[in-house]
Enzyme design. Structure first.
Site, mmCIF file in Angstrom:
data_model
loop_
_atom_site.group_PDB
_atom_site.id
_atom_site.type_symbol
_atom_site.label_atom_id
_atom_site.label_comp_id
_atom_site.label_asym_id
_atom_site.label_seq_id
_atom_site.Cartn_x
_atom_site.Cartn_y
_atom_site.Cartn_z
ATOM 1 N N GLY A 12 -0.021 14.169 4.465
ATOM 2 C CA GLY A 12 0.134 12.966 3.330
ATOM 3 C C GLY A 12 0.052 13.896 2.014
ATOM 4 C CE1 TYR A 140 -8.900 6.649 0.495
ATOM 5 C CE2 TYR A 140 -9.258 5.425 -2.040
ATOM 6 C CZ TYR A 140 -9.020 6.637 -0.498
ATOM 7 O OH TYR A 140 -8.361 7.857 -1.385
#
Ligand code: SER
Length: 310
Positions: A12, A140
């Site tokens: 990521g 999230y």
């Protein structure tokens, strides 16, 4: 004892850069990177690991005699809204399973990042304190806030040495973010260099807390190396780098690229950004483990443009 490190989510935006920093610091033989996809460039020992597969992670811990874990795998704010149940599975369920595994396998220290996404419309927007009201508006944000609560619980109940930072929006030249609301602040530099144009998905005046990648990596390693006795926050530390609006970052770039143009076409991410805060009080990180950011907007823009132009 040598650190034996496992990174989950190493491909990521942050993982790519942190993996290299950890290899440089602790040696190639002690760092094991993993993700659900092969990395573009392999910079550490690597294996495919799905963060929801507890048994496979357990095997990797045994095989490599892991004692330290960086758990970076997550779906970010904007992508999370497209698939809330998958986001919960990856961001929440996998995190709780991992904390269980850390207790079972006697992992010495585990890092779990939280985010400015835990702040919500009723959180004080300016100089947000460490302890205040949180009411995240995205899946999230909810998953990160519950992750913080579990971290505190696992520390108190099982003595797990779990450490965490609430990352602001992260900006770096080394990697691209994927599916976040603060992604614009990375994309804008690429747009400026490639096309002298950027179409911004947030409004010109939307101020958000941000941080440069160099500061993020340093903060993460400093927190992980601090003596456990100094860590007084076991949920997640507020951390501040800088704060700016799209208009302000645009102007800082335009000072170097005078014909750089921008349009503002806010989409659904505007609403997410508006639910977050503008600036952060990080005095607990400063007091507990001597945190101090180095980069402000101007230095960051110079550094970003220098690297990306090469
Ligand atoms: N950068 C993240 C996002 O925009 C916030 O943690 O989703």
């Amino acid at each position: 004892m040598d650190k034996r490190i496992l990174i989950l989510g190493s491909n990521g935006q942050i993982g790519t850069v942190l993996t290299k920093a950890l290899v440089d610091r602790y040696g190639y033989k002690n760092v094991f990177a993993s993700d659900i996809r092969e990395p573009k460039i392999q910079i550490a020992n690597f294996e495919i690991l799905d963060v929801t597969d507890k048994n496979k992670i357990a095997e990797a811990i045994d095989k490599h005699q892991i004692n330290t874990i960086y758990h970076l795998a997550a779906i970010l704010s904007a992508n999370g809204e497209k698939n809330p149940s998958l986001t919960w599975k990856i961001n929440h369920d996998a995190t709780v399973n991992l904390f269980d595994l850390c207790v079972e396998k006697k992992i010495v220290t585990v890092f779990f990042p939280s985010s400015i996404a835990i702040y919500g419309p009723h959180t004080p927007k300016i100089n947000t304190p460490q302890y205040t009201s949180f009411n995240p508006s995205t899946v999230y944000g909810i998953s990160k806030l519950t992750g913080e609560m579990w971290a505190e619980y696992y520390h108190k109940r099982y003595g797990l040495d779990v450490r965490s930072i609430r990352y602001p929006g992260v900006i770096g030249w080394q990697s691209l973010p994927e599916g976040g609301t603060t992604d614009y602040a990375v994309e804008i530099y690429h747009g400026a260099i490639k096309n002298k144009y950027y179409n911004c998905f947030l409004k010109a005046g939307t101020k958000l807390p941000m941080i440069y990648m160099d500061d993020v990596i340093r903060a993460t390693i400093e927190l992980m190396e601090a003596p456990a006795s100094r860590i007084t926050v076991r949920s997640s530390y507020n951390l501040s780098g800088m704060s700016f609006t799209p208009q302000e970052i645009y102007e800082s770039i335009k000072a170097h690229i005078p014909d750089f143009k921008i349009d503002y076409n806010p989409d659904f991410r505007q609403q997410i950004a508006e639910s977050w805060n503008e600036s952060i009080d990080d005095s607990m990180a400063r007091n507990d483990w001597d945190w101090k950011p180095k980069f402000e907007l101007e230095e960051m823009t110079k550094d970003m443009l220098r690297h990306l132009s090469n």
